[in-house]
Design an enzyme around this catalytic site. Structure first.
Site, short mmCIF file in Angstrom:
data_model
loop_
_atom_site.label_atom_id
_atom_site.label_comp_id
_atom_site.label_asym_id
_atom_site.label_seq_id
_atom_site.Cartn_x
_atom_site.Cartn_y
_atom_site.Cartn_z
N HIS A 1 7.11 15.62 -13.81
CA HIS A 1 6.79 14.57 -14.78
C HIS A 1 5.36 14.76 -15.26
O HIS A 1 4.50 15.23 -14.52
CB HIS A 1 6.97 13.18 -14.14
CG HIS A 1 6.91 12.10 -15.18
ND1 HIS A 1 5.72 11.59 -15.64
CD2 HIS A 1 7.89 11.46 -15.86
CE1 HIS A 1 5.98 10.67 -16.57
NE2 HIS A 1 7.29 10.58 -16.72
N GLY A 36 8.37 6.34 -25.20
CA GLY A 36 8.41 5.28 -26.21
C GLY A 36 9.80 4.75 -26.53
O GLY A 36 9.98 3.96 -27.45
N GLU A 48 9.32 15.07 -22.95
CA GLU A 48 8.57 13.83 -23.15
C GLU A 48 7.14 14.16 -23.61
O GLU A 48 6.29 14.50 -22.78
CB GLU A 48 8.44 13.05 -21.83
CG GLU A 48 9.74 12.63 -21.21
CD GLU A 48 9.52 11.58 -20.12
OE1 GLU A 48 10.14 10.53 -20.20
OE2 GLU A 48 8.69 11.82 -19.20
#
Ligand code: 13P
Length: 222
Positions: free
Chosen positions: A93, A181, A141
């Site tokens: 991540h 988002g 992302e």
């Protein structure tokens, strides 16, 4: 045919002894049952057991370390994660980045324990690199949109379509998620339209006044 997947990353948004994570997971489970869409949740390590033992939904770790049993103080041991009830793990991540070698080792470690792997990436090039390592999912992302409330599927559709194309070219068995988002039904619909099979998301649901209502909105346009 790939089926839609939503994974809700709880990050470190929730304090306490796991009751908040269980409550959000319960909302995920109810919305998953009502909508027929698979929804998983990624709580903090210390909440995996509590969530997995109290709510019947797929639980993911937020990361793991490529270590075995033994002298590995402070590491997240795959077997403990699995025994706690996780079915998969995020890897790399943006808030917990790894070297390429450690991404590869984490995928192997998870796969050897029969855990699903979702490797997060930040652009098309890293999506391509991640696909070459053969995880179950690549989740692209863009870090600048994480937590912004501005959905990647609208603000940067090219990073999603570019990742889908690159991943398909390199390893067609790998599926693509997108995130950053994302919070509304139209964001998820746009993400699917762009060729991803689902979304990885966090703040739009976890920080909502009513997470269940936010989840209902998220799945409303699929
Ligand atoms: O980092 C994310 C999920 O892993 C995305 O976070 P937000 O949904 O808060 O933008």
């Amino acid at each position: 045919m790939s089926s839609t997947l939503i994974v809700l990353n709880l990050k470190t948004y929730l304090e306490g002894t796991g009751e908040g994570a269980v409550k959000v997971a319960q909302a995920c489970k109810e919305v998953a049952d009502d909508s027929g869409i698979e929804i998983g949740v990624a709580p903090q390590f210390c909440d995996i057991y509590r969530v997995a033992s109290q709510v019947d939904l797929p639980v993911y770790a937020q990361s793991l370390d490529p270590v075995g049993a033994g002298s590995f103080t402070g590491h997240a041991f795959v077997q403990s994660i699995k025994d706690a009830g996780a079915v998969g793990t995020l890897i790399n991540h943006s808030e917990c980045r790894l070297t390429l070698a450690n991404i590869d080792a984490s995928i192997t470690t998870a796969r050897n324990a029969a855990l699903k792997t979702i490797v997060c990436t930040n652009n098309v090039a890293t999506s391509a690199a991640a696909a070459a390592l053969g995880p179950d999912y690549v989740a692209v992302e863009p870090p600048e949109l994480i937590g912004s409330g501005i959905p990647v599927s609208k603000a940067d559709p090219g990073v999603v379509t570019g990742s889908v194309d690159a991943v398909k070219r390199i390893n067609p068995a790998v599926q693509v998620l997108c995130g950053a988002g994302i919070s509304k039904g139209e964001d998820l619909a746009a993400a699917l339209e762009l060729g991803s099979v689902g979304v990885l998301l966090a703040s739009g649901i976890v920080k909502a006044a009513d997470p269940k209502a936010a989840l209902e909105d998220l799945v409303s346009k699929v």
